[in-house]
Design a protein around this motif. Sequence first.
Motif, PDB file in Angstrom:
ATOM      1  N   LYS A  15       0.838  -1.210   0.000  1.00  0.00           N
ATOM      2  CA  LYS A  15       0.000   0.000   0.000  1.00  0.00           C
ATOM      3  C   LYS A  15       0.871   1.258   0.000  1.00  0.00           C
ATOM      4  O   LYS A  15       0.619   2.206  -0.757  1.00  0.00           O
ATOM      5  CB  LYS A  15      -0.939  -0.015   1.205  1.00  0.00           C
ATOM      6  N   GLU A  16       1.908   1.288   0.850  1.00  0.00           N
ATOM      7  CA  GLU A  16       2.797   2.448   0.882  1.00  0.00           C
ATOM      8  C   GLU A  16       3.533   2.606  -0.446  1.00  0.00           C
ATOM      9  O   GLU A  16       3.673   3.719  -0.954  1.00  0.00           O
ATOM     10  CB  GLU A  16       3.796   2.352   2.030  1.00  0.00           C
ATOM     11  N   ILE A  17       3.981   1.498  -1.023  1.00  0.00           N
ATOM     12  CA  ILE A  17       4.682   1.557  -2.311  1.00  0.00           C
ATOM     13  C   ILE A  17       3.733   2.075  -3.387  1.00  0.00           C
ATOM     14  O   ILE A  17       4.131   2.869  -4.241  1.00  0.00           O
ATOM     15  CB  ILE A  17       5.272   0.179  -2.689  1.00  0.00           C
ATOM     16  N   GLY A  18       2.483   1.647  -3.353  1.00  0.00           N
ATOM     17  CA  GLY A  18       1.500   2.155  -4.311  1.00  0.00           C
ATOM     18  C   GLY A  18       1.355   3.664  -4.210  1.00  0.00           C
ATOM     19  O   GLY A  18       1.297   4.365  -5.231  1.00  0.00           O
ATOM     20  N   THR A  19       1.315   4.176  -2.990  1.00  0.00           N
ATOM     21  CA  THR A  19       1.226   5.628  -2.786  1.00  0.00           C
ATOM     22  C   THR A  19       2.500   6.313  -3.278  1.00  0.00           C
ATOM     23  O   THR A  19       2.428   7.338  -3.973  1.00  0.00           O
ATOM     24  CB  THR A  19       0.993   5.945  -1.294  1.00  0.00           C
ATOM     25  N   LEU A  20       3.659   5.754  -2.945  1.00  0.00           N
ATOM     26  CA  LEU A  20       4.931   6.328  -3.415  1.00  0.00           C
ATOM     27  C   LEU A  20       4.998   6.343  -4.938  1.00  0.00           C
ATOM     28  O   LEU A  20       5.462   7.321  -5.542  1.00  0.00           O
ATOM     29  CB  LEU A  20       6.118   5.537  -2.863  1.00  0.00           C
ATOM     30  N   ARG A  21       4.551   5.266  -5.584  1.00  0.00           N
ATOM     31  CA  ARG A  21       4.562   5.192  -7.062  1.00  0.00           C
ATOM     32  C   ARG A  21       3.745   6.330  -7.664  1.00  0.00           C
ATOM     33  O   ARG A  21       4.140   6.936  -8.650  1.00  0.00           O
ATOM     34  CB  ARG A  21       3.989   3.867  -7.549  1.00  0.00           C
ATOM     35  N   LYS A  22       2.577   6.593  -7.063  1.00  0.00           N
ATOM     36  CA  LYS A  22       1.700   7.642  -7.582  1.00  0.00           C
ATOM     37  C   LYS A  22       2.298   9.036  -7.382  1.00  0.00           C
ATOM     38  O   LYS A  22       2.139   9.911  -8.231  1.00  0.00           O
ATOM     39  CB  LYS A  22       0.336   7.590  -6.894  1.00  0.00           C
ATOM     40  N   LEU A  23       2.950   9.255  -6.247  1.00  0.00           N
ATOM     41  CA  LEU A  23       3.408  10.592  -5.882  1.00  0.00           C
ATOM     42  C   LEU A  23       4.838  10.920  -6.323  1.00  0.00           C
ATOM     43  O   LEU A  23       5.192  12.098  -6.406  1.00  0.00           O
ATOM     44  CB  LEU A  23       3.318  10.780  -4.365  1.00  0.00           C
ATOM     45  N   GLN A  24       5.642   9.912  -6.603  1.00  0.00           N
ATOM     46  CA  GLN A  24       7.045  10.188  -6.925  1.00  0.00           C
ATOM     47  C   GLN A  24       7.170  10.883  -8.277  1.00  0.00           C
ATOM     48  O   GLN A  24       6.285  10.810  -9.111  1.00  0.00           O
ATOM     49  CB  GLN A  24       7.866   8.900  -6.863  1.00  0.00           C
ATOM     50  N   ARG A  25       8.308  11.523  -8.457  1.00  0.00           N
ATOM     51  CA  ARG A  25       8.549  12.345  -9.642  1.00  0.00           C
ATOM     52  C   ARG A  25       9.224  11.585 -10.784  1.00  0.00           C
ATOM     53  O   ARG A  25       9.721  12.192 -11.715  1.00  0.00           O
ATOM     54  CB  ARG A  25       9.406  13.546  -9.246  1.00  0.00           C
ATOM     55  N   GLY A  26       9.286  10.277 -10.710  1.00  0.00           N
ATOM     56  CA  GLY A  26       9.864   9.494 -11.791  1.00  0.00           C
ATOM     57  C   GLY A  26      11.333   9.163 -11.602  1.00  0.00           C
ATOM     58  O   GLY A  26      11.949   8.587 -12.493  1.00  0.00           O
ATOM     59  N   ASP A  27      11.912   9.526 -10.460  1.00  0.00           N
ATOM     60  CA  ASP A  27      13.334   9.270 -10.244  1.00  0.00           C
ATOM     61  C   ASP A  27      13.586   8.255  -9.138  1.00  0.00           C
ATOM     62  O   ASP A  27      14.669   8.179  -8.590  1.00  0.00           O
ATOM     63  CB  ASP A  27      14.081  10.571  -9.965  1.00  0.00           C
ATOM     64  N   LEU A  28      12.561   7.433  -8.838  1.00  0.00           N
ATOM     65  CA  LEU A  28      12.687   6.377  -7.839  1.00  0.00           C
ATOM     66  C   LEU A  28      12.232   5.071  -8.483  1.00  0.00           C
ATOM     67  O   LEU A  28      11.132   4.990  -9.024  1.00  0.00           O
ATOM     68  CB  LEU A  28      11.827   6.688  -6.608  1.00  0.00           C
ATOM     69  N   VAL A  29      13.096   4.063  -8.424  1.00  0.00           N
ATOM     70  CA  VAL A  29      12.805   2.745  -8.984  1.00  0.00           C
ATOM     71  C   VAL A  29      12.386   1.834  -7.836  1.00  0.00           C
ATOM     72  O   VAL A  29      12.965   1.902  -6.751  1.00  0.00           O
ATOM     73  CB  VAL A  29      14.057   2.184  -9.702  1.00  0.00           C
ATOM     74  N   PHE A  30      11.411   0.969  -8.084  1.00  0.00           N
ATOM     75  CA  PHE A  30      10.902   0.062  -7.066  1.00  0.00           C
ATOM     76  C   PHE A  30      11.281  -1.372  -7.419  1.00  0.00           C
ATOM     77  O   PHE A  30      11.094  -1.799  -8.555  1.00  0.00           O
ATOM     78  CB  PHE A  30       9.382   0.188  -6.956  1.00  0.00           C
ATOM     79  N   ALA A  31      11.817  -2.102  -6.434  1.00  0.00           N
ATOM     80  CA  ALA A  31      12.251  -3.479  -6.653  1.00  0.00           C
ATOM     81  C   ALA A  31      11.657  -4.376  -5.568  1.00  0.00           C
ATOM     82  O   ALA A  31      11.996  -4.239  -4.395  1.00  0.00           O
ATOM     83  CB  ALA A  31      13.776  -3.564  -6.635  1.00  0.00           C
ATOM     84  N   ASP A  32      10.780  -5.275  -5.985  1.00  0.00           N
ATOM     85  CA  ASP A  32      10.191  -6.240  -5.056  1.00  0.00           C
ATOM     86  C   ASP A  32      11.287  -7.239  -4.677  1.00  0.00           C
ATOM     87  O   ASP A  32      11.885  -7.881  -5.539  1.00  0.00           O
ATOM     88  CB  ASP A  32       9.022  -6.949  -5.726  1.00  0.00           C
ATOM     89  N   ILE A  33      11.544  -7.372  -3.400  1.00  0.00           N
ATOM     90  CA  ILE A  33      12.596  -8.266  -2.897  1.00  0.00           C
ATOM     91  C   ILE A  33      12.382  -9.691  -3.398  1.00  0.00           C
ATOM     92  O   ILE A  33      13.338 -10.385  -3.743  1.00  0.00           O
ATOM     93  CB  ILE A  33      12.627  -8.246  -1.356  1.00  0.00           C
ATOM     94  N   HIS A  34      11.132 -10.130  -3.473  1.00  0.00           N
ATOM     95  CA  HIS A  34      10.829 -11.507  -3.847  1.00  0.00           C
ATOM     96  C   HIS A  34      11.085 -11.773  -5.329  1.00  0.00           C
ATOM     97  O   HIS A  34      11.145 -12.933  -5.732  1.00  0.00           O
ATOM     98  CB  HIS A  34       9.389 -11.851  -3.473  1.00  0.00           C
ATOM     99  N   ALA A  35      11.246 -10.739  -6.113  1.00  0.00           N
ATOM    100  CA  ALA A  35      11.518 -10.901  -7.545  1.00  0.00           C
ATOM    101  C   ALA A  35      13.006 -10.749  -7.875  1.00  0.00           C
ATOM    102  O   ALA A  35      13.394 -10.847  -9.032  1.00  0.00           O
ATOM    103  CB  ALA A  35      10.706  -9.870  -8.341  1.00  0.00           C
ATOM    104  N   GLN A  36      13.830 -10.539  -6.856  1.00  0.00           N
ATOM    105  CA  GLN A  36      15.261 -10.291  -7.071  1.00  0.00           C
ATOM    106  C   GLN A  36      16.071 -11.570  -6.967  1.00  0.00           C
ATOM    107  O   GLN A  36      15.787 -12.417  -6.146  1.00  0.00           O
ATOM    108  CB  GLN A  36      15.799  -9.283  -6.050  1.00  0.00           C
TER     109      GLN A  36
END
Length: 117
Positions: A15-36
């Motif tokens: 939920k927090e990541i979803g909010t960050l994705r919506k609000l960030q300015r495009g200079d933050l990459v998100f990496a799910d630990i379980h997919a690494q």
Amino acid sequence: MDTLFYDGQCPLCAKEIGTLRKLQRGDLVFADIHAQQNRKGMLPDREALLRRLHLLTGDGNWVIGLPANVRAWSHTRLGFFFKPLLWPVIYPVAERIYESWADKRYDRKYACGTCEV
């Protein structure tokens, strides 16, 4: 560009990541630990990643825990709300609260004795 590693199997984290994705300015990459996949030890171990929020800065430095959270939110227009958490008078208390919450979250999700990390 910073990369934020998060627990994609945690509903609160998602939920927090979803909010960050919506609000960030495009200079933050998100990496799910379980997919690494940890290629040649480039990432901290999986348990460490799941216990505390980890952010890898664009210049290759790791920011962990509460400072990682503050840095992630600094990529949004709301970042100034989080900066006081790093002030010397507030930080020790805020860090203790964050670590206590993070430990409880990890223990409930992954240290139950039947779960595998």
